[in-house]
Design a protein around this motif. Sequence first.
Motif, PDB file in Angstrom:
ATOM      1  N   ILE A 437       0.821  -1.219   0.000  1.00  0.00           N
ATOM      2  CA  ILE A 437       0.000   0.000   0.000  1.00  0.00           C
ATOM      3  C   ILE A 437       0.855   1.270   0.000  1.00  0.00           C
ATOM      4  CG2 ILE A 437      -1.865  -1.189   1.205  1.00  0.00           C
ATOM      5  CD1 ILE A 437      -1.045   0.275   3.765  1.00  0.00           C
ATOM      6  N   LYS A 438       2.174   1.090   0.019  1.00  0.00           N
ATOM      7  CA  LYS A 438       3.115   2.224  -0.017  1.00  0.00           C
ATOM      8  C   LYS A 438       2.898   3.188   1.153  1.00  0.00           C
ATOM      9  CE  LYS A 438       5.050   0.901  -3.870  1.00  0.00           C
ATOM     10  NZ  LYS A 438       4.465  -0.463  -3.927  1.00  0.00           N
ATOM     11  N   LYS A 439       2.552   2.625   2.295  1.00  0.00           N
ATOM     12  CA  LYS A 439       2.367   3.411   3.524  1.00  0.00           C
ATOM     13  C   LYS A 439       3.169   2.738   4.645  1.00  0.00           C
ATOM     14  CE  LYS A 439      -0.452   6.087   1.366  1.00  0.00           C
ATOM     15  NZ  LYS A 439      -1.894   6.074   1.518  1.00  0.00           N
ATOM     16  N   PRO A 440       3.740   3.523   5.576  1.00  0.00           N
ATOM     17  CA  PRO A 440       4.627   2.946   6.593  1.00  0.00           C
ATOM     18  C   PRO A 440       3.889   2.201   7.703  1.00  0.00           C
ATOM     19  CG  PRO A 440       4.359   5.282   6.973  1.00  0.00           C
ATOM     20  CD  PRO A 440       3.632   4.986   5.699  1.00  0.00           C
ATOM     21  N   ILE A 441       4.558   1.186   8.254  1.00  0.00           N
ATOM     22  CA  ILE A 441       4.114   0.589   9.515  1.00  0.00           C
ATOM     23  C   ILE A 441       4.561   1.537  10.622  1.00  0.00           C
ATOM     24  CG2 ILE A 441       4.293  -1.390  11.060  1.00  0.00           C
ATOM     25  CD1 ILE A 441       4.961  -3.109   8.645  1.00  0.00           C
ATOM     26  N   MET A 442       3.649   1.922  11.509  1.00  0.00           N
ATOM     27  CA  MET A 442       3.970   2.921  12.525  1.00  0.00           C
ATOM     28  C   MET A 442       4.247   2.309  13.895  1.00  0.00           C
ATOM     29  SD  MET A 442       1.413   5.986  11.330  1.00  0.00           S
ATOM     30  CE  MET A 442       2.524   7.265  11.895  1.00  0.00           C
ATOM     31  N   PHE A 443       3.487   1.268  14.260  1.00  0.00           N
ATOM     32  CA  PHE A 443       3.679   0.602  15.546  1.00  0.00           C
ATOM     33  C   PHE A 443       3.477  -0.899  15.373  1.00  0.00           C
ATOM     34  CE2 PHE A 443       2.804   4.887  17.011  1.00  0.00           C
ATOM     35  CZ  PHE A 443       3.564   5.011  18.172  1.00  0.00           C
ATOM     36  N   LEU A 444       4.052  -1.639  16.321  1.00  0.00           N
ATOM     37  CA  LEU A 444       3.837  -3.085  16.408  1.00  0.00           C
ATOM     38  C   LEU A 444       3.320  -3.413  17.806  1.00  0.00           C
ATOM     39  CD1 LEU A 444       7.073  -4.536  14.732  1.00  0.00           C
ATOM     40  CD2 LEU A 444       4.792  -4.430  13.722  1.00  0.00           C
ATOM     41  N   GLY A 445       2.253  -4.184  17.867  1.00  0.00           N
ATOM     42  CA  GLY A 445       1.799  -4.716  19.147  1.00  0.00           C
ATOM     43  C   GLY A 445       2.565  -5.984  19.457  1.00  0.00           C
ATOM     44  N   VAL A 446       3.195  -6.041  20.625  1.00  0.00           N
ATOM     45  CA  VAL A 446       4.080  -7.170  20.945  1.00  0.00           C
ATOM     46  C   VAL A 446       3.701  -7.843  22.272  1.00  0.00           C
ATOM     47  CG1 VAL A 446       6.051  -6.369  19.599  1.00  0.00           C
ATOM     48  CG2 VAL A 446       5.739  -5.520  21.931  1.00  0.00           C
ATOM     49  N   GLY A 447       2.445  -7.793  22.640  1.00  0.00           N
ATOM     50  CA  GLY A 447       2.004  -8.428  23.880  1.00  0.00           C
ATOM     51  C   GLY A 447       0.623  -7.940  24.271  1.00  0.00           C
ATOM     52  N   GLN A 448       0.160  -8.388  25.441  1.00  0.00           N
ATOM     53  CA  GLN A 448      -1.197  -8.081  25.874  1.00  0.00           C
ATOM     54  C   GLN A 448      -1.286  -6.905  26.838  1.00  0.00           C
ATOM     55  OE1 GLN A 448      -2.809 -11.710  27.437  1.00  0.00           O
ATOM     56  NE2 GLN A 448      -2.731 -12.786  25.483  1.00  0.00           N
ATOM     57  N   GLY A 449      -0.167  -6.504  27.431  1.00  0.00           N
ATOM     58  CA  GLY A 449      -0.180  -5.408  28.390  1.00  0.00           C
ATOM     59  C   GLY A 449      -0.208  -4.051  27.713  1.00  0.00           C
ATOM     60  N   TYR A 450      -0.521  -3.019  28.483  1.00  0.00           N
ATOM     61  CA  TYR A 450      -0.583  -1.665  27.931  1.00  0.00           C
ATOM     62  C   TYR A 450       0.787  -1.155  27.491  1.00  0.00           C
ATOM     63  CZ  TYR A 450      -5.414  -1.295  29.551  1.00  0.00           C
ATOM     64  OH  TYR A 450      -6.760  -1.492  29.721  1.00  0.00           O
ATOM     65  N   ASP A 451       1.841  -1.702  28.064  1.00  0.00           N
ATOM     66  CA  ASP A 451       3.190  -1.278  27.680  1.00  0.00           C
ATOM     67  C   ASP A 451       3.735  -2.060  26.487  1.00  0.00           C
ATOM     68  OD1 ASP A 451       3.445   0.652  29.692  1.00  0.00           O
ATOM     69  OD2 ASP A 451       4.035  -0.865  31.171  1.00  0.00           O
ATOM     70  N   ASP A 452       2.985  -3.058  26.027  1.00  0.00           N
ATOM     71  CA  ASP A 452       3.483  -3.946  24.976  1.00  0.00           C
ATOM     72  C   ASP A 452       3.186  -3.392  23.583  1.00  0.00           C
ATOM     73  OD1 ASP A 452       4.455  -5.745  26.854  1.00  0.00           O
ATOM     74  OD2 ASP A 452       2.536  -6.792  26.993  1.00  0.00           O
ATOM     75  N   ILE A 453       3.770  -2.255  23.298  1.00  0.00           N
ATOM     76  CA  ILE A 453       3.670  -1.649  21.980  1.00  0.00           C
ATOM     77  C   ILE A 453       4.970  -0.909  21.705  1.00  0.00           C
ATOM     78  CG2 ILE A 453       2.634   0.534  22.761  1.00  0.00           C
ATOM     79  CD1 ILE A 453       0.848   0.352  20.196  1.00  0.00           C
ATOM     80  N   MET A 454       5.439  -0.958  20.472  1.00  0.00           N
ATOM     81  CA  MET A 454       6.708  -0.313  20.138  1.00  0.00           C
ATOM     82  C   MET A 454       6.601   0.377  18.778  1.00  0.00           C
ATOM     83  SD  MET A 454       9.062  -3.609  19.026  1.00  0.00           S
ATOM     84  CE  MET A 454      10.263  -2.555  18.207  1.00  0.00           C
ATOM     85  N   GLU A 455       7.296   1.504  18.668  1.00  0.00           N
ATOM     86  CA  GLU A 455       7.356   2.182  17.376  1.00  0.00           C
ATOM     87  C   GLU A 455       8.141   1.322  16.399  1.00  0.00           C
ATOM     88  OE1 GLU A 455       7.697   6.461  16.921  1.00  0.00           O
ATOM     89  OE2 GLU A 455       7.894   6.661  19.098  1.00  0.00           O
ATOM     90  N   TYR A 456       7.647   1.234  15.203  1.00  0.00           N
ATOM     91  CA  TYR A 456       8.272   0.394  14.185  1.00  0.00           C
ATOM     92  C   TYR A 456       9.603   0.996  13.747  1.00  0.00           C
ATOM     93  CZ  TYR A 456       8.943  -2.106   9.769  1.00  0.00           C
ATOM     94  OH  TYR A 456       9.455  -2.865   8.745  1.00  0.00           O
TER      95      TYR A 456
END
Length: 475
Positions: A437-456
Amino acid sequence: MFESLKKKLSRTSDKLEEEIIEEAKQEDNLQEETGQKRSFFSFGRKKEEKEEIDESTLLETSEDVSADVEEEKKSHFWSRNKDEDEATEEVEEIEEAEEKKSRFWSRNKDDKEESDDEGPEEEKKSHLWSRNKDEDESPEEEESDDKEEGTEDGEEEKKSHFWSRNKDEDESPEGTGGLFSFVREKTISEKHVEDTLWELEMGLLEGDVAMEVATEVVESVKDDLIGRKIKRSSDITEYTYNALRNAVSEIIDIPGKSMTEMIEEKKAQGEPLVVMFVGINGTGKTTTIGKLANYYLKKGYTPVIAASDTFRAGAIEQVTHHADNVGVKIIKHQKGSDPAAVAFDAVEHAKAQGKELVLIDTAGRMQTNTNLMDEMKKIKRVSKPDLVIFVGDALTGNDATQQAAKFNEAIDIDGVILTKADADSKGGASLSIGYVIKKPIMFLGVGQGYDDIMEYDAEWMLNQLFSEDEAAVEE
């Protein structure tokens, strides 16, 4: 993470090596070398280690070590002289004691010669034992001195070989298997890579990589490899590793601004950043909004959530639960009310209260549902979001890519968030979705907790795919 895809990439290298070595055997153009074959992933590890080394630091370190060695030599010199002086004093004391003993026994002998006939025998025995004792002790002392000198020399030898051993270890091969070289230099041709790259393409498609992405990777690797001159079998592995890494890096690195940068730009204008989230049901969209609210709250911003999913049963309660847990304001209306009105109110609230971020939750909908897609377009017209983000489930693989493409056609999305990336063994969606789609991935969810998200981060993603040990690249 992405174990399946990593195995397929590694297999490409092995397959190509098998093809070329088999041909070299038939041509009688192969000879075995001493050593062991380096593994596919070791080339990336060695490169990363070399990049981390500061040459100036190495030079300073070697000078420091040399200075330390000189100081130690000096200290050993004085300590040896001191030891020799002390040893000389001990010898003199022993000789003096022996002289006293001999005088003592001689006096006793003179006194007892007339009265005791067994005296001389006893005297001989005592002299015999004392001599044996002295002889036993003296070799031990000499041996001890020799050991100390030997230890000192050994320490010097160990230090002198320290850098050479490290150099040898850096140059030593890794992994298992035979190491071969070619008597006559070989060139990688199209016939060598044809079967190998077909197998790679099939492997990528099995890993839920989109067709156009798999084709692009294969063509890039083909162009990179054909015409390469090889002298050793390890050259094949290294060239294949670099070709695959370069091809994948072009696929996954889609340029775009980060959400944090955009918040700062809008803040400078006195406006909040408005973000609208879209996607189908069950991808974790509402949970992701809670994670992002928590993420930016910890960065010092003040988010507000708009509960614009007014159709799904329990949707308002669900997003309210997340808002309460992370401690942010939520704007909501009654179930069945106009979603666009909720989004508008949330934006006005943020402007009035000086909040920097508005997160708009919308109802999940299939990309084929025309009525719901039209409703989504209305929310966009009213709230005027700065970002429209598609939230997809990484585990659905190629389906997530197709869904993102459909949403992009309908509403023109600006970026992607992939959930459940930590459980994705294939990696097809992560590899494909941005490129398609020629659009960037911005974040990845890496778990179930509220802290489990990271910038791509594209470099992080590349290391995940081309690192044998995941713990070495985790941040």
